[in-house]
Design an enzyme around this catalytic site. Structure first.
Site, PDB file in Angstrom:
ATOM      1  N   HIS A   9      55.973  -9.437  -8.407  1.00 10.27           N
ATOM      2  CA  HIS A   9      55.679  -9.920  -7.438  1.00 10.27           C
ATOM      3  C   HIS A   9      56.363  -9.868  -6.349  1.00 10.27           C
ATOM      4  CE1 HIS A   9      59.243 -12.794  -8.050  1.00 10.27           C
ATOM      5  NE2 HIS A   9      59.076 -13.025  -9.214  1.00 10.27           N
ATOM      6  N   ARG A  57      53.495 -17.055  -9.042  1.00 10.77           N
ATOM      7  CA  ARG A  57      54.000 -16.140  -7.717  1.00 10.77           C
ATOM      8  C   ARG A  57      53.061 -14.601  -8.246  1.00 10.77           C
ATOM      9  NH1 ARG A  57      58.742 -18.021 -10.668  1.00 10.77           N
ATOM     10  NH2 ARG A  57      59.642 -16.248 -11.788  1.00 10.77           N
ATOM     11  N   GLU A  80      58.077 -14.113 -17.210  1.00  9.70           N
ATOM     12  CA  GLU A  80      59.383 -14.083 -16.680  1.00  9.70           C
ATOM     13  C   GLU A  80      60.817 -14.253 -18.128  1.00  9.70           C
ATOM     14  OE1 GLU A  80      61.959 -12.130 -16.063  1.00  9.70           O
ATOM     15  OE2 GLU A  80      62.014 -12.353 -13.979  1.00  9.70           O
TER      16      GLU A  80
END
Length: 196
Positions: A9, A57, A80
């Site tokens: 990203h 994001r 993440e």
């Protein structure tokens, strides 16, 4: 073999501040949105399918690069690494604290686990499961650095010790070959995004 592409990203304000984002849902910065508006995916990656982490994001990056009207599948297994108690903290501040177990990313090792967070093996297991289910030829996965490290580690045989044998670049696709079971088996040189 199935070849897919990984894309990190674009940056957020927290990236610029050196903060650990993990699962904290931070949108792209205005500068990233402007940069994405001038870039496109290179052939043969323009038609997808597109799969992204559900964090803003990654979604914003995917939507900016996918063709108009393209479907973007979201998969929470591609979120993440959970940094637990360190989320939102500045990495340099954690490094400066002698009582903190945080260290440079190259020193994390396979047993790394932030306090209250997720271990590297837990991250790798959920990401491998998502790849096995989601991978299609030409798929573009819009992800986070930790998730990309997990995939590239599997593809290269790197065991999370010492410097990475790969370099994760921004604004570039990272092609990866998967075997018939969806396991990463080879990584290829990054391919830059192109001007629109």
């Amino acid at each position: 073999m199935t070849r897919i592409a990984l894309l990190r990203h674009f940056p957020t304000a927290w990236n610029a501040e050196g903060r650990l984002q993990g699962r904290t849902d931070i949108p792209l910065s205005a500068a990233s949105r402007e940069a994405l508006a001038a870039l496109a995916l290179p052939p043969p990656w323009t038609d997808g399918p597109f799969i992204a982490s559900p964090l803003a994001r990654a979604q914003e990056t995917a939507r900016a690069l996918a063709p108009p009207g393209a479907q973007i599948a979201l998969d929470p297994r591609l979120t993440e690494l959970d940094f637990g108690d360190w989320e939102g903290r500045v990495g340099a501040d954690l490094l400066a604290d002698p009582a903190c177990a945080y260290g440079p990313v190259e020193a994390w090792g396979p047993d790394f686990r932030p306090p209250g967070g997720e271990s590297v093996p837990e991250l790798a297991a959920r990401v491998a499961e998502a790849l096995a289910e989601r991978a299609r030829p030409g798929a573009v996965f819009v992800l986070h650095r930790g998730v990309m490290r997990a995939i590239l580690a599997l593809a290269t045989g790197w065991e999370w010790r010492g410097p990475e044998p790969f370099r994760i670049k921004r604004a570039a696709l990272h092609p990866v070959d998967l075997d018939a079971a969806g396991r990463p088996v080879a990584a290829h040189a990054p391919v830059k995004l192109v001007p629109r």
